[in-house]
Design an enzyme around this catalytic site. Structure first.
Site, short mmCIF file in Angstrom:
data_model
loop_
_atom_site.label_atom_id
_atom_site.label_comp_id
_atom_site.label_asym_id
_atom_site.label_seq_id
_atom_site.Cartn_x
_atom_site.Cartn_y
_atom_site.Cartn_z
N ARG A 29 92.86 52.96 85.15
CA ARG A 29 92.41 52.25 83.97
C ARG A 29 93.36 51.10 83.64
NH1 ARG A 29 93.32 52.87 78.37
NH2 ARG A 29 91.57 52.05 77.22
N TYR B 158 84.17 76.08 109.57
CA TYR B 158 84.47 74.72 109.12
C TYR B 158 85.63 74.16 109.93
CZ TYR B 158 85.96 70.88 106.10
OH TYR B 158 86.33 69.65 105.63
N LYS C 224 85.71 66.99 77.65
CA LYS C 224 86.66 65.89 77.73
C LYS C 224 87.81 66.34 78.62
CE LYS C 224 89.02 62.35 75.17
NZ LYS C 224 90.28 62.38 75.89
N CYS D 192 116.12 47.79 52.77
CA CYS D 192 115.90 47.90 54.21
C CYS D 192 117.14 48.50 54.88
CB CYS D 192 115.60 46.52 54.79
SG CYS D 192 115.58 46.50 56.58
N CYS E 116 109.93 45.74 54.64
CA CYS E 116 111.12 44.95 54.34
C CYS E 116 110.63 43.54 54.00
CB CYS E 116 112.02 44.92 55.57
SG CYS E 116 113.30 43.68 55.48
N GLU F 293 87.25 61.13 85.99
CA GLU F 293 88.61 61.59 85.75
C GLU F 293 89.15 62.32 86.97
OE1 GLU F 293 89.37 60.72 82.58
OE2 GLU F 293 90.94 62.07 81.84
N LYS G 204 77.68 61.65 73.99
CA LYS G 204 77.28 60.30 74.38
C LYS G 204 75.80 60.08 74.07
CE LYS G 204 80.58 60.14 78.16
NZ LYS G 204 80.79 60.17 79.62
N CYS H 12 118.75 45.40 57.07
CA CYS H 12 119.32 44.17 56.52
C CYS H 12 119.67 44.28 55.05
CB CYS H 12 118.38 42.99 56.75
SG CYS H 12 116.92 43.05 55.70
N ASP I 84 91.26 66.29 80.64
CA ASP I 84 92.59 65.76 80.36
C ASP I 84 93.23 65.40 81.68
OD1 ASP I 84 94.62 64.97 78.79
OD2 ASP I 84 95.34 66.96 78.26
N LYS J 13 87.56 66.50 69.36
CA LYS J 13 88.73 67.12 69.96
C LYS J 13 88.94 68.57 69.52
CE LYS J 13 91.67 64.88 71.87
NZ LYS J 13 92.46 63.68 71.58
N CYS K 65 114.57 39.46 58.76
CA CYS K 65 115.33 40.70 58.92
C CYS K 65 115.66 40.88 60.41
CB CYS K 65 114.51 41.89 58.42
SG CYS K 65 115.20 43.49 58.90
N ASP L 248 85.15 79.47 106.33
CA ASP L 248 86.28 78.57 106.53
C ASP L 248 86.59 78.38 108.01
OD1 ASP L 248 86.36 78.47 103.83
OD2 ASP L 248 88.43 79.20 103.62
N LEU M 148 88.14 56.22 73.93
CA LEU M 148 87.14 56.90 73.10
C LEU M 148 87.67 57.11 71.69
CD1 LEU M 148 85.93 59.83 75.38
CD2 LEU M 148 84.50 58.01 74.48
N GLU N 2 79.55 66.61 76.98
CA GLU N 2 80.37 66.80 78.17
C GLU N 2 81.73 67.34 77.77
OE1 GLU N 2 80.69 62.97 80.01
OE2 GLU N 2 78.53 62.68 80.08
N TYR O 38 81.88 60.86 85.31
CA TYR O 38 81.16 61.01 84.05
C TYR O 38 80.46 59.76 83.56
CZ TYR O 38 85.88 59.68 82.45
OH TYR O 38 87.09 59.07 82.29
S1 IVH Z 1 83.52 58.41 78.94
C1 IVH Z 1 83.77 54.46 77.48
N1 IVH Z 1 83.58 60.99 79.36
O1 IVH Z 1 88.95 60.11 77.82
C2 IVH Z 1 84.00 55.87 77.25
N2 IVH Z 1 85.66 59.86 79.13
O2 IVH Z 1 89.96 58.95 75.41
C3 IVH Z 1 85.14 56.47 78.02
N3 IVH Z 1 87.61 61.30 79.38
O3 IVH Z 1 89.70 57.00 79.23
C4 IVH Z 1 84.72 57.16 79.23
N4 IVH Z 1 86.51 63.17 79.75
O4 IVH Z 1 89.81 59.07 80.72
C5 IVH Z 1 84.31 59.88 79.16
N5 IVH Z 1 83.44 63.27 79.78
C6 IVH Z 1 84.17 62.17 79.58
C7 IVH Z 1 85.59 62.19 79.57
C8 IVH Z 1 86.29 61.01 79.33
C9 IVH Z 1 87.71 62.60 79.65
C10 IVH Z 1 88.76 60.41 79.17
C11 IVH Z 1 88.71 59.09 79.87
C12 IVH Z 1 88.90 58.06 78.81
C13 IVH Z 1 89.55 58.84 77.73
C14 IVH Z 1 89.32 58.24 76.39
#
Ligand code: IVH
Length: 650
Positions: free
Chosen positions: A117, A18, A96, A389, A407, A153, A271, A392, A98, A295, A412, A15, A65, A94, A205
């Protein structure tokens, strides 16, 4: 060393070495400002704040997705690609993340634009903020494609999140609920200098596009490797597999180990590997067929269900929801949860007064999973959908085969209120000055019975309303008038047809060019449009069959609301046609990208160097040698102010 440290996680120097290098660079640059390049590591400190973000249109929509939660569902998902492929194919597994989805564009090796997005078609220009994130390369090697977009992300690591919140607590600032909110809030900061101090990271990704065509490999896996070699941070835990069972293995492994990660992952993503197959599969609605999120089970808590209430939606659906004894889940307070529909409530045997399991999966609305039977006292009450309803009093029906009770009163007040609110909302006709309470007032006063009536409001009528002054009345009429010119897609969206969201509305507007064109299209014709399936087509056709809806459209038309696509002027007729601009130096009122976008919009071209073809050089603060070159060639120069006058509201 930046790349080694922030992207590859394997620094080669200490460090302090650097820091010493960095100090040298800062010193050199202060002595020779002409040598500062936009991709210098010193340029990540954060530019000046902005008043609002510009808009970026995504060249290809940023999709979402589809989700599955079980291995059976995962196998079922694969049937579709399998049928289309006619043979087996590899998959890439991969994590996912958050966090917040972001698209980065590079031109000639340089990072030029970064966007959120947004609604999938248009996002916010957050380039200046993204420049402060160290794992985003400001430039990549010269053998990269001439122009390309990568997607990924932006996340905040758990450790970074913890530190940030501790610091905020010390300062008495409000805490972030979770790393995702913290990441999103940091990227959408108007002051990049604040973003610069947030511990953000970005994983790439996918490839959005690359020009020229064929400049990137033809499998997703190889693309990831290529992106990595270009300097992007890609997840080292991604895996290429040949079978769906291996996807399941990957899922199990990471379900077990997800707590050991330094970031929140709410599942895995599978994918399809060959890009040709991905392209052939295309999308349904806003989701690609070639990828799926598998998920992890969500966070669950228990609390008491106090009451079941019913809302009446825009289409008359009666939506039950649960009022809960408030409690905190994953940092956010929950006092209400979704209950979907009547059958669901009975199938799960959820009763009023039950202790219930509530789950929150990612950003979605919390939902009631089911009762804790061991906590039953016998005093719980079974829920019954009201027969009338709640708004109404009209009869409630449940059409054959439908899950939702409705309804029956098409006028209404609850439905009309929801329709009206939707019609005037930001993404629809955007009638400023008519908010939720004004919608309510107008309906109650009987001045408006459907959205088209807004265009027939007279000032005298508005003045009869309580607390309505002359000025406010004029303002309302002005915004109503202005809304007559909204783009066709917005008008279609504003109609509030079931299943027609803003993205579908864009597709329809593009294809049919007018409301009449859409109204007279057959369901088969609608399904010709990519992204429009039978459910949407049927709903649109049903909408236009209803006489009251046709009447609304006639009234809109008679009032002068534009129900056709705007005429795009021909390129040669645009005000800046034939002009080529070079922009140099720092602008006060906009970023270079914004200025360039505006020039292009007005038919002009933008160059990077001053040549004989250049017609105008725009000179900001601290310009470089381009001004000298302009003088040499006798090219016209413009100050920022002169340039503004040229480009605003042409
Ligand atoms: S691929 C067209 N790969 O999940 C497919 N998305 O629920 C979408 N996300 O908007 C992109 N990890 O923000 C892809 N390994 C991953 C991901 C990923 C998180 C998010 C992304 C997307 C959302 C959809």
């Amino acid at each position: 060393h930046n790349n080694r440290y922030y992207v590859l996680d394997s620094p080669e120097i200490s460090d302090s070495e650097y820091d010493a290098l960095m100090r040298d660079l800062v010193k050199l640059e202060s002595e020779h400002p002409e040598l500062v390049t936009p991709d210098s590591p010193t340029q990540r400190v954060g530019a000046e704040p902005v008043a609002a973000f510009g808009e970026v249109r995504h060249p290809a929509p940023m999709l979402s997705l589809g989700n599955v939660f079980t291995f059976d569902e995962l196998k079922a998902w694969r049937q579709r690609p399998l049928a289309l492929a006619g043979q087996s194919f590899d998959l890439v597994c991969e994590h996912k993340f958050d966090g917040l989805a972001i698209a980065l564009t590079y031109e000639n090796g340089v990072f030029v634009t970064g966007a959120t997005r947004g609604d999938g078609l248009k996002g916010e220009n957050v380039t200046q903020n993204l420049r402060t994130i160290k794992s985003i390369p400001l430039s990549v090697s010269k053998d990269a494609p001439r122009r390309f977009e990568v997607r990924g992300e932006v996340i905040m690591t758990r450790a970074g999140f913890k530190r940030l919140n501790e610091e905020r607590e010390r300062k008495g600032e409000p805490l972030f609920a979770n790393p995702r909110n913290a990441a999103a809030g940091s990227v959408r900061q108007l002051d990049p200098r604040i973003t610069a101090h947030r511990p953000l990271d970005m994983y790439i990704y996918s490839l959005g596009y690359a020009e020229p065509e064929g400049s990137m490999p033809d499998t997703h896996w190889e693309i990831l490797q290529r992106l990595k070699s270009l300097g992007f941070k890609v997840n080292p835990h991604s895996k290429l597999v040949a079978s769906i069972d291996e996807v399941e293995d990957y899922y199990r492994v990471w379900l077990e180990r997800r707590d050991s990660l330094d970031y929140d992952a709410d599942g895995i993503v599978a994918k399809v590997n060959p890009m040709t197959l991905q392209k052939r599969m295309g999308d349904v609605g806003r989701e690609p067929r070639w990828a799926i999120a598998y998920k992890f089970p969500a966070i669950q808590v228990t609390t008491r269900l106090l009451r079941i209430e019913v809302n009446v939606g825009r289409t008359g659906s009666l939506n039950p929801w649960a009022e809960l004894e408030p409690l905190a889940v994953g940092g956010v307070f929950i006092k209400a949860a979704a209950l979907h529909n009547e059958d669901d409530i009975h199938r799960k045997d959820i009763r009023i007064g039950d202790t219930v399991i509530v789950q929150r999966a990612g950003q979605v609305i919390p939902e009631v999973v089911g009762p804790v039977l061991s906590k039953r006292t016998g005093h719980e009450k079974v829920f019954q959908m009201p027969r009338k309803c709640p708004v109404c009093g009209a009869e409630v029906i449940r059409p054959e085969g439908e899950a939702m009770a409705r309804c029956t009163n098409s006028v209404c007040p609850a439905q009309i209120y929801e329709q009206l609110k939707h019609f005037v909302s930001r993404g629809a006709m955007d009638i400023r000055g008519i908010g939720e309470s004004m919608c309510d007032t107008l309906l109650k006063a009987g001045l408006v019975k459907d959205p088209a009536d807004l265009y027939y409001l007279a000032k005298e009528q508005l003045l009869t309303l309580e607390r309505m002054g002359d000025k406010s009345a004029s303002n309302i009429l002005k915004s109503v008038e202005a809304s007559k010119q909204r783009p066709l897609a917005r008008v279609i969206f504003a109609l509030g047809i079931r299943h027609v969201g803003s993205e579908v509305a864009e597709l329809l507007a593009e294809h049919f060019g007018s409301v009449d064109g859409l109204a007279s299209a057959s369901e088969a014709e609608m399904m010709q449009v990519q992204g429009i399936g039978p459910k949407i087509a049927e709903s649109i056709a049903a909408y236009f069959r209803q006489a009251p809806n046709r009447k609304v459209i006639e009234k809109l038309k008679a009032a002068g609301v534009r129900l056709e696509a705007e005429q795009k002027p021909k390129a040669a007729e645009l005000p800046l046609a034939g002009k080529e601009f070079v922009i140099t130096g720092k602008m006060e009122h906009f970023t270079r990208e914004e200025a360039e976008a505006r020039v292009k919009e007005l038919g002009g071209r933008v160059g990077s160097t001053v040549t004989r073809k250049t017609t105008h050089v725009v000179v900001g603060a601290d310009p470089g040698s381009k001004v000298d070159r302009a003088r040499e060639l006798g090219t016209k120069t413009l100050s920022e102010q002169e340039f503004l006058e040229l480009i605003v509201e042409k």
